[in-house]
Each structure stands twice: as structure tokens, then as C-alpha cells.
Design an enzyme around this catalytic site. Structure first.
Site, PDB file in Angstrom:
ATOM      1  N   GLY A 196       0.821  -1.209   0.000  1.00  0.00           N
ATOM      2  CA  GLY A 196       0.000   0.000   0.000  1.00  0.00           C
ATOM      3  C   GLY A 196       0.850   1.251   0.000  1.00  0.00           C
ATOM      4  O   GLY A 196       1.965   1.267  -0.513  1.00  0.00           O
ATOM      5  N   GLY A 208       1.329  -3.268   7.022  1.00  0.00           N
ATOM      6  CA  GLY A 208      -0.042  -3.505   6.597  1.00  0.00           C
ATOM      7  C   GLY A 208      -0.278  -3.372   5.105  1.00  0.00           C
ATOM      8  O   GLY A 208       0.631  -3.112   4.339  1.00  0.00           O
ATOM      9  N   SER A 209      -1.491  -3.580   4.670  1.00  0.00           N
ATOM     10  CA  SER A 209      -1.935  -3.416   3.293  1.00  0.00           C
ATOM     11  C   SER A 209      -3.113  -4.327   3.009  1.00  0.00           C
ATOM     12  O   SER A 209      -4.122  -4.240   3.667  1.00  0.00           O
ATOM     13  CB  SER A 209      -0.825  -3.633   2.289  1.00  0.00           C
ATOM     14  OG  SER A 209      -0.768  -2.510   1.446  1.00  0.00           O
ATOM     15  N   ARG A 210      -2.980  -5.256   2.015  1.00  0.00           N
ATOM     16  CA  ARG A 210      -4.121  -6.084   1.659  1.00  0.00           C
ATOM     17  C   ARG A 210      -3.668  -7.488   1.300  1.00  0.00           C
ATOM     18  O   ARG A 210      -2.589  -7.700   0.747  1.00  0.00           O
ATOM     19  CB  ARG A 210      -4.849  -5.472   0.456  1.00  0.00           C
ATOM     20  CG  ARG A 210      -6.342  -5.738   0.482  1.00  0.00           C
ATOM     21  CD  ARG A 210      -7.022  -5.025  -0.655  1.00  0.00           C
ATOM     22  NE  ARG A 210      -7.031  -5.814  -1.892  1.00  0.00           N
ATOM     23  CZ  ARG A 210      -7.246  -5.296  -3.102  1.00  0.00           C
ATOM     24  NH1 ARG A 210      -7.445  -4.000  -3.240  1.00  0.00           N
ATOM     25  NH2 ARG A 210      -7.268  -6.066  -4.152  1.00  0.00           N
TER      26      ARG A 210
END
Length: 213
Positions: free
Chosen positions: A154, A182-184
Site C-alpha cells: 500500500g 499492513g496493506s491487503r
């Protein structure tokens, strides 16, 4: 990290690949503390550096997980979307915030068919254009058919660290890799499998049932 057939230890560990961020933070905090003598300003700097080091340690935590099920979540976070795909598969996208655990896990046991790193942008992971972000695509041969998982970087998470390679057999819940900050994490379920989660639901990698069975 335990072997594929060994139970995970109960103590909290730190994620592999955290060193480039965590080590400088800890060293900086230690140095700032040593320079605090008789200086209020240095004391404030030391407090900030210590808080940053503590935050990095928390961000890179890697807690043990021991769930069982047909297909488990590969990430801690919130289910962002559940999307039918043109080829009959269903994509379950899980958004990982900076406060979530950043280590991703294998949703199901199988053999890793491929691990492909694809360069791309760094728009926020909740943006629809994040599908074109930097990502690592995993493909697994499993008992329910081929499953694809995608780690997506991200805005802040600009480094994905895979732990495993093509051709390796992986156990359910085994660590796949790390997305820093974090991110997806997307999982493409084979046609005919119905997700057991709903949009907005919190998930835990290696524990939450993505598909019941």
C-alpha cells in the site's frame, strides 16, 4: 519458526524481515537514552525514540496461531470486499491496517506452484486502483483445487518479504511472508466454494474460517 508439523510455541516472536526497520529503531532509542543526562531536551528525544521503538516492536509481532478448517484466513484485518470473479472464483480481500499483525499465512495445505513478484504503484490499499500496486502472487495446488493468494503493498507498506519458494509444500497456517506496515491480502476461492466471512468482519490469520468444511 517451528517446522511444518510442529506446534507453534506460545511465546510472542518477531516477524522475519522486520530487521531493517526494527534494529535502527532500537539502536536509536538506546543511544538517545544514553545521552539524556542533565538535559530535558534530550530526555524528550529519548522518550520519543523509545516510544517509536516500542511501536515498531508491536507492529512486527508474530503471535502463534493454531486454527483448523477447510480454508483459513491468510491475514489479520477486516474483510474489505467479497467479489465474484468472471472465471467462477470468488475473491475475498482483507485490508490490513498498520495496527494488525503483518505476517501472512497459508490458508490451506498444498504445494506452492509459483511465487511471482509484480512491480506496481503504492496507492492506499482500500483504493480500487490498488489492484495495480506492487504485489506478490502465490499459487497453490491443494485438495480443493488451485488457490491463488495475493499480497498487495500500500502507501506505507512498500516492501513485501516472501518466506517460501516455488515447489515447496506448505502446511495450513504456515507463515508465507511479511508485508511491512499492513496493506491487503486477497484470496481467490475456487468455483463452488462459499465464503464463511462477511464484509466488515475482523479476521485472524491462521484461525478465522474463510470457508467452512
Amino acid at each position: 519458526m517451528p517446522g511444518p508439523h510442529e506446534p507453534e510455541a506460545e511465546n510472542l516472536t518477531l516477524a522475519r524481515g522486520a530487521g531493517p526497520w526494527l534494529v535502527p529503531g532500537l539502536v536509536g532509542a538506546a543511544g538517545a537514552v544514553l545521552l539524556t543526562r542533565r538535559s530535558r531536551y534530550r530526555g524528550l528525544v529519548a522518550a520519543a525514540a523509545t516510544a517509536t521503538a516500542a511501536g515498531l516492536t508491536w507492529f512486527f509481532r508474530d503471535p502463534p496461531r493454531s486454527g483448523q478448517g477447510l480454508i483459513l484466513s491468510g491475514a489479520d484485518g477486516v474483510v474489505q470486499s467479497i467479489t465474484p470473479w468472471p472465471d467462477g472464483r470468488t475473491r475475498v480481500a482483507i485490508f490490513m491496517s498498520p495496527l494488525d499483525v503483518h505476517v501472512n499465512r497459508a490458508p490451506i495445505a498444498g504445494k506452492i506452484l509459483s511465487v511471482d513478484h509484480i512491480a506496481g504503484g503504492h496507492v492506499p490499499a482500500f483504493n480500487k486502483d490498488s489492484d495495480r500496486n506492487e504485489r506478490v502472487v502465490w499459487r497453490f495446488d491443494t485438495e480443493v483445487g488451485e488457490i491463488e493468494c495475493v499480497q498487495i503493498a500500500g502507501t506505507v507498506a512498500r516492501r513485501i518479504v516472501p518466506y517460501l519458494e516455488e515447489g515447496v509444500s506448505v502446511q495450513q497456517g504456515e507463515r508465507l511472508g511479511l508485508i511491512r506496515f499492513g496493506s491487503r491480502f486477497d484470496t481467490y476461492l475456487p468455483a463452488g466454494l462459499v465464503p464463511a466471512v462477511t464484509v466488515g468482519q475482523k479476521t485472524r490469520a491462521g484461525e478465522t474460517h474463510l470457508v467452512c468444511g
